[in-house]
Design a protein around this motif. Structure first.
Motif, PDB file in Angstrom:
ATOM      1  N   SER A  13       0.863  -1.175   0.000  1.00 51.65           N
ATOM      2  CA  SER A  13       0.000   0.000   0.000  1.00 51.65           C
ATOM      3  C   SER A  13       0.904   1.231   0.000  1.00 51.65           C
ATOM      4  O   SER A  13       2.127   1.121   0.002  1.00 51.65           O
ATOM      5  CB  SER A  13      -0.920   0.000   1.233  1.00 51.65           C
ATOM      6  N   GLN A  36       2.639   0.613  -3.134  1.00 50.48           N
ATOM      7  CA  GLN A  36       1.567   0.368  -4.101  1.00 50.48           C
ATOM      8  C   GLN A  36       1.736   1.251  -5.333  1.00 50.48           C
ATOM      9  O   GLN A  36       1.594   0.781  -6.476  1.00 50.48           O
ATOM     10  CB  GLN A  36       0.204   0.615  -3.453  1.00 50.48           C
ATOM     11  N   TYR A  70      -5.157  -3.574  -9.572  1.00 47.91           N
ATOM     12  CA  TYR A  70      -4.389  -3.982  -8.386  1.00 47.91           C
ATOM     13  C   TYR A  70      -5.235  -3.814  -7.123  1.00 47.91           C
ATOM     14  O   TYR A  70      -5.938  -2.818  -6.955  1.00 47.91           O
ATOM     15  CB  TYR A  70      -3.121  -3.135  -8.245  1.00 47.91           C
ATOM     16  N   SER A  98      -4.762  -4.233  -2.773  1.00 48.90           N
ATOM     17  CA  SER A  98      -3.901  -4.493  -1.626  1.00 48.90           C
ATOM     18  C   SER A  98      -4.662  -5.278  -0.571  1.00 48.90           C
ATOM     19  O   SER A  98      -5.751  -4.883  -0.168  1.00 48.90           O
ATOM     20  CB  SER A  98      -3.407  -3.175  -1.011  1.00 48.90           C
TER      21      SER A  98
END
Length: 433
Positions: A51, A55, A75, A77
């Motif tokens: 993150s 990220q 994507y 997390s």
């Protein structure tokens, strides 16, 4: 594991602010010649723990894949809930195409359950070309390659306050005996030689793993990890003896069993340093940057964990491995891209990524310290994954019991080698059942 991931993530964010001087590098990265195919209109789902800044940097890697192929990549997390999240997706019939996992044991269980598929020939070729055999072995289950190690962690770094070392006339040690000598010089200058934060056990397990890899060697390290030899083995007692020599000396700052790990870093690099040295992984850089009183690459430096009894350059590592849940062409193309140096080189200049890919151009790292960390990781003659992360969590990853607790007890009484070995064996025998 959760505690470590928090600190590693913090280090990754803080690494963006690290300063240093650029210099030459190694490796053969660069270029845009990775063939990935045309997947316009296809969608892929990728999940990982990252993150924040991590990220953002990983999404830049995925964006480059999309740019090259036309595939849309989403994507997600999962934070520190990887096993739970993935199990829920599997039960719901919606597994991701690719997951990046921080636990080799999770990769192994997914492979053995048939939830993930072995990599295709093109991915295997890229991995074999770019990675050392140890990383290939770590990504394999029962002889088949399942994983591409995209991110690594070097847990064999010893950090020191260069101002204190200069004052004491201490230098980076050549081996363990010299390490003890240099800590003695720091102690003679009025500081503790080394600070330890051991109110929980995981920093102490990292100490043991580094010493054991160097005294017992990689084969016994593997055997002990799998509990194929008991913790009462003489090799365990030898490593405990080496640690006991240090932990039982006046070179260690008192009160370590009541000190948390971040405080041990502050004791060395804070506004009023009390010690000259602290051991832990590359994520220490994040703690130093967060404290703000020392500068990584200037007065905050590190050296490799010292050789013991003439041992080869060795690294206890960690990292994040990409696995695929289907064998679709787009999924396979993404895995092959992640195995290329080009993918890592998108993130590397921004800081916060240590790539185990040996073909990455190390001149792209943003500072000398991160470059040194990466080159130690890829250049290690002996590399093994963090032992406690490979053992049953009841033994290797639970506060107040097993490996964590018995190392605290040994830290408090480093003369009790036989008793510690027996208690470790009792705990391991119970957990491995």
């Amino acid at each position: 594991m959760t505690i470590r991931r928090i600190w590693i993530a913090g280090a990754a964010i803080a690494a963006l602010a690290l300063t240093g001087c650029g210099s030459g590098g190694s490796g053969g990265g660069g270029g845009d010649d990775t063939a990935t195919g045309d997947f316009e209109g296809e969608s892929l789902n990728v999940v990982a723990a990252w993150s924040g800044a991590e990220q953002e940097n990983f999404e830049a890697v995925l964006d480059e894949f999309s740019k090259r192929t036309g595939a849309k990549v989403t994507y997600t997390s999962f934070g520190d809930n990887g096993p739970t999240y993935i199990q829920g997706q599997l039960e719901g019939g919606t597994p991701p195409n690719v997951a990046v996992l921080g636990q080799p044991a999770l990769m192994q269980s997914l492979a053995q359950n048939g939830d993930i598929v072995p990599v295709a020939d093109g991915v295997r070729s890229a991995v074999e070309e770019n990675y050392a055999q140890d990383w290939i072995d770590l990504g394999s289950v029962d002889g088949d390659l399942y994983g591409v190690w995209f991110k690594g962690a070097n847990k064999s770094t010893v950090w020191y306050n260069a101002d204190i070392y200069d004052e004491a006339g201490a230098t980076e040690p050549e081996d363990w005996d010299d390490f003890m000598t240099q800590l003695g010089l720091v102690s003679d200058a009025g500081y503790a030689g080394i600070s330890v934060g051991a109110d929980v056990g995981w920093p102490l397990t990292d100490w043991f793993e580094n010493v054991y890899l160097r005294t017992a060697g990689p084969e016994k390290y593997d055997q002990l990890t799998k509990h194929e030899i008991p913790w009462t083995d003489e090799s365990v007692k030898e490593a405990l003896g080496v640690l006991g020599e240090l932990w039982g000396s006046d070179l260690v700052q008192p009160g370590g069993d009541q000190r948390d790990f971040p405080t041990s870093v502050t004791e060395v690099f804070g506004s009023d340093p009390q010690a000259g040295t602290v051991f832990e992984g590359d994520f220490v850089a994040g703690n130093i940057a967060a404290d703000g009183n020392s500068t990584v690459g200037e007065n905050a430096l590190f050296y490799d964990f010292p050789s013991v009894n003439g041992s080869k350059p060795s690294v206890v590592g960690g990292g994040d491995v990409a696995v695929q849940f289907d064998d679709g062409e787009a999924t396979t193309a993404l895995m092959e891209f992640l195995a290329s140096p080009e993918a890592a080189e998108i993130w590397v200049p921004n800081g916060g990524l240590t790539s185990p890919n040996g073909a990455v151009d190390t001149s792209l790292y943003p500072d000398d310290v991160s470059r040194q960390i990466a080159e130690a990781l890829t250049g290690a003659e002996e590399l093994r994954f963090d032992m406690s992360d490979l053992t049953p969590s009841a033994f290797g990853g639970t506060p107040g019991q097993g490996f964590w607790q018995e190392m605290i007890s040994f830290y408090q009484d480093p003369s009790d080698i036989d008793g510690t070995a027996q208690r470790l064996e009792d705990a391991a025998a119970k957990a491995y059942q």
